[in-house]
Motif scaffolding. Structure first.
Motif, PDB file in Angstrom:
ATOM      1  N   LEU A  51     -25.806  24.475  37.945  1.00  0.00           N
ATOM      2  CA  LEU A  51     -24.909  23.762  38.842  1.00  0.00           C
ATOM      3  C   LEU A  51     -23.956  24.740  39.520  1.00  0.00           C
ATOM      4  N   ALA A  52     -23.453  24.334  40.686  1.00  0.00           N
ATOM      5  CA  ALA A  52     -22.402  25.098  41.365  1.00  0.00           C
ATOM      6  C   ALA A  52     -21.401  24.107  41.946  1.00  0.00           C
ATOM      7  N   LEU A  53     -20.130  24.340  41.655  1.00  0.00           N
ATOM      8  CA  LEU A  53     -19.063  23.436  42.063  1.00  0.00           C
ATOM      9  C   LEU A  53     -18.332  24.018  43.263  1.00  0.00           C
ATOM     10  N   ALA A  54     -18.307  23.273  44.363  1.00  0.00           N
ATOM     11  CA  ALA A  54     -17.668  23.731  45.598  1.00  0.00           C
ATOM     12  C   ALA A  54     -16.179  23.417  45.586  1.00  0.00           C
ATOM     13  N   ALA A  55     -15.458  24.064  46.493  1.00  0.00           N
ATOM     14  CA  ALA A  55     -14.010  23.879  46.564  1.00  0.00           C
ATOM     15  C   ALA A  55     -13.633  22.447  46.905  1.00  0.00           C
ATOM     16  N   ASP A  56     -14.501  21.740  47.643  1.00  0.00           N
ATOM     17  CA  ASP A  56     -14.195  20.352  48.005  1.00  0.00           C
ATOM     18  C   ASP A  56     -14.573  19.359  46.914  1.00  0.00           C
ATOM     19  N   GLY A  57     -15.014  19.872  45.755  1.00  0.00           N
ATOM     20  CA  GLY A  57     -15.365  19.001  44.638  1.00  0.00           C
ATOM     21  C   GLY A  57     -16.805  18.556  44.622  1.00  0.00           C
ATOM     22  N   SER A  58     -17.556  18.882  45.674  1.00  0.00           N
ATOM     23  CA  SER A  58     -18.976  18.525  45.673  1.00  0.00           C
ATOM     24  C   SER A  58     -19.749  19.474  44.763  1.00  0.00           C
ATOM     25  N   LEU A  59     -20.968  19.073  44.430  1.00  0.00           N
ATOM     26  CA  LEU A  59     -21.736  19.783  43.409  1.00  0.00           C
ATOM     27  C   LEU A  59     -23.155  20.033  43.897  1.00  0.00           C
ATOM     28  N   TRP A  60     -23.570  21.317  43.824  1.00  0.00           N
ATOM     29  CA  TRP A  60     -24.971  21.658  44.085  1.00  0.00           C
ATOM     30  C   TRP A  60     -25.705  21.676  42.749  1.00  0.00           C
TER      31      TRP A  60
END
Length: 748
Positions: free
Chosen positions: A236-245
């Motif tokens: 997983l990767a967590l973006a600054a806007d709270g979304s998740l890859w």
């Protein structure tokens, strides 16, 4: 303050490879030999690991996940490291330490790791060691296993960070349990491993591929506060806007990347990944770029930036094709090999981990088992934003030996690598990694990947002007043969032949193979694959399976020692039109076990003197079952062996004391120059004059490697080479800390 510390108090040494000469995990003080042999003056060095353990550090043997803190500290995780560093910490090319409690006494590592400003979160497992570990709140119930997340202090991951009452304040294992968020409590044969983690200061995301689920936890209370569905989610990767890859479909053969909102809703944007990409990991940098570790044929890190509301490809790190481009198998900066992780720090530096094959979340034993990466070599590299390599650490060897290249005196083969030596440099800096021998893209049926979890012990021979590499597996069941064609295949070792033993670990591992083992395969058409019509079955009536003895002599003859059944010699029959060495059951010579032996364990033939060195057991020196890989208790040299009337030149009683700690016995031996070199399980080498059998002395692990050696855990774990100046290089398999020990000894 360094993070290296002893394993937590009361830890159980469950791996033989952790037992050193004193019998204590990680300790190996110099002491007198039980047989009174003098210690010889020799330098201790090593190959295959950035660190030799002289200062207590080593690079772990596998990395299946990494997390990078803003300051550039890299936290890792893997299912297994032989010495307990499943979760290591690295920075600026140094190993800072490891998070203990992930190895032994029911504890195991995993395939995911994440950090926030306060904690490191590590995917782990906890079992009952076959129901021997009992304690409510500390161990699972009988027959069960826990998969979960161990929370540690970010400044020192050896310090657990409990979030629930400790069942027993005096028990460090209870403190470990109080720091564990149990994600799955299941029967021991159910594989619900945690496969992905991502964290910030407000939320911890936990992916479990087997459950098709991503859970949301509060990182302070470690209470689960929600979940959403995703198909076989992995890293997983967590973006600054709270979304998740989220990597999805990780158990289905080819992973994908899906973008989710913070609440778990699939978003309508995708990355334009190449059609042949195999995403292994994902991260996001300070610019908002999505970085994908592509473990497909490209072997690159791919960059994607958002433009006009959509993601577009915006660059890459790494040569296209990785280590297999150009001169195939030649390592170097940006020549990646089996990407498992990618991360970035606050300065924009990029970190890449590899293990020779890539991540795998399938259960052990199912084809490419999770432990396989532990045998193909791990690297962790750091690159500046402009692509310049800043540093690299390497842990390249596991259950592996070394053998001098017969065509190049400063070249060394291991099971699936080649190194070059510069002995003018200090100990531990004398090796350079120059060749990865296994090409899974061109030769996907290479038995290195399928027949066992580790490449195998090497014997390199030059016959008819060509070099061949012979590999025995850890349990001496079969013998793999490889040829080389530098003009076409670079460093790659091309599958050439195979003596099948009892049968492969997976019956589908060798396509078209006759059932039951006991056959010879030769790559007649030269394509490196197992095709119909290339196998010959053993029809001699003598079933040649079992036993521990394999040897290839300088003429290319293969010797097989099968316990009480006999010694067998397969004569080298020349080369076929594809350049493979020819062996046949029709050209096999069988010898009865010679007197005084009741059981032969090894047979080493020296063509220069027509001598056969046989080891094993006699009526006066019988075997004991617990010494299952040893060479035996007696060695006899037979001269004039080929005459049919060999003479027993001498009988040598080998070191053997089952009450010693560690066990005082011989696990492997070789003959080179004027000497016999015989190695104990704890890495001590006994040197004998081969003409008289007089013991010259012993060579012990020196301070260069902390006076420590892991267990020699194979049947053929020592080799030697005499150099032109009379110095001997002795190589010893040392599986505890990702290297091969190299002793340098010059007789006076």
């Amino acid at each position: 303050m360094p993070l290296i510390r002893a394993l937590f108090a009361g830890a159980l040494c469950v791996c033989a490879s952790l037992v050193a000469i004193s019998g204590v995990c990680g300790q190996n003080p110099v002491q007198e030999s039980p047989d009174g042999a003098a210690t010889l003056n020799a330098q201790t060095s090593w190959i295959g690991n950035t660190f030799g353990y002289g200062n207590g550090t080593w690079t772990q043997i596998n990395m299946t996940a990494i997390a990078v803190a803003p300051d550039g500290k890299v936290y890792t995780d893997a299912p297994w490291d032989e010495s307990g560093a499943e979760s290591g910490i690295y920075q600026d090319g140094k190993m800072l330490g490891y998070a203990n409690g992930t190895h032994g006494w029911g504890n195991g590592g995993g395939n995911a790791v994440a950090v926030n400003h306060r904690y490191a979160f590590i995917a782990v497992s906890v079992n009952t060691e076959r129901d021997h570990l009992i304690g409510k709140g500390v161990w699972p119930q009988k027959g069960h296993i826990w998969y979960g997340v161990s929370r540690r202090e970010i400044g020192d991951p050896q310090r657990t960070a409990p979030f629930q009452p400790v069942a027993n304040a005096t028990d460090p294992r209870a403190r470990l349990a109080a720091s564990l968020a149990i994600v799955s409590d299941v029967a021991w044969n159910v594989h619900n491993e945690v496969t992905g983690l991502a964290a910030n200061d407000k939320v911890l995301y936990v992916a479990t591929a087997a459950l098709d689920r991503v859970d949301l936890y509060d990182p302070d209370s470690m209470m689960r506060k929600g979940s959403f569905k995703a198909h076989e989610p992995g890293h997983l990767a967590l973006a600054a806007d709270g979304s998740l890859w989220v990597l999805t479909d990780t158990l289905s053969g080819k992973s994908k990347l899906v973008h989710y909102s913070a609440s778990g809703e699939a978003l309508d944007d995708t990355l334009p990944l190449p059609s042949d990409s195999v995403p292994a990991d994902v991260t996001i940098d300070a610019q908002g770029r999505v970085l994908v570790a592509d473990n497909g044929p490209r072997q690159q890190v791919l960059f994607f930036s958002r433009q006009n509301g959509r993601y577009v490809a915006s660059g890459s790190l790494g040569e296209r094709g990785g280590i297999f481009s150009g001169v195939a198998g030649r390592p170097g900066p940006q020549r990646f090999n089996g990407l498992t992780g990618v991360g970035v720090d606050q300065r924009g530096n990029i970190y890449v981990s590899t293990n020779g094959i890539g991540p795998n979340f399938s259960p052990p034993g199912s084809g490419f088992g999770a432990a396989l990466g532990a045998g193909l070599g791990t690297t962790l590299e750091s690159y500046s934003p402009d692509g310049k390599r800043l540093w690299i650490v390497q842990g390249l060897l596991f259950v592996d030996g070394a053998w001098i290249d017969p065509a190049r005196p400063n070249s060394v083969y291991t099971g699936n690598k080649r190194f070059e030596l510069d002995l003018s440099k200090p100990a531990g800096q004398q090796w350079t990694y120059v060749g990865f021998l296994s090409n899974r893209f061109k030769y996907p049926e290479d038995p290195v990947f399928h027949t066992d979890q580790w490449p195998g012990m090497p014997i390199a021979r030059q016959v008819k002007g060509h070099t061949f590499l012979y590999l025995t597996d850890m349990y001496a069941d079969h013998l793999k043969i490889y040829r080389f064609d530098a003009a076409r295949d670079g460093e790659t070792a091309i599958p050439s032949g195979l003596f099948g033993g009892r049968g492969m670990r997976d019956p589908k591992a060798i396509p078209a193979a006759p059932p039951g083992g006991d056959w010879i395969w030769r790559d007649s058409n030269g394509n490196g694959r197992f095709d119909e019509g290339e196998f010959s079955r053993n029809t001699t009536g003598k079933r040649l399976v079992g036993g521990w003895g394999w040897w290839v002599d300088t003429a290319g003859d293969v010797w097989r020692t099968v316990d009480s059944h006999g010694i067998y010699r397969f004569h080298f029959g020349g080369l076929d039109k594809a350049g493979n060495p020819i062996y046949s059951y029709d050209d096999m010579q069988a010898y009865a076990v010679p007197a005084p032996f009741t059981q032969a364990q090894r047979a080493i033939y020296d063509a220069s003197t027509d001598s056969l060195y046989v080891t094993g057991y006699t009526d006066d020196a019988p075997p004991q079952k617990q010494q299952w890989k040893e060479v035996g208790r007696v060695l006899v040299r037979y001269d004039k062996w080929s005459s049919g009337k060999p003479d027993a030149r001498y009988t040598l009683k080998l070191p053997w004391d089952t009450n010693a700690k560690p066990i005082f016995t011989i696990i492997g031996l070789t003959v080179e120059g004027k000497y016999i070199f015989a190695v104990e399980p704890a890495g001590v080498v006994h040197v004998y004059d081969k003409d008289s059998s007089k013991q010259i002395g012993v060579i012990r692990p020196g301070p260069e490697i902390g006076r420590a050696s892991g267990w020699v855990d194979v049947a053929n774990g020592v080799s030697a080479a005499r150099r032109s100046d009379g110095e001997y290089l002795i190589f010893v398999e040392e599986d505890a800390r990702g290297k091969v020990t190299m002793y340098r000894w010059k007789p006076s």
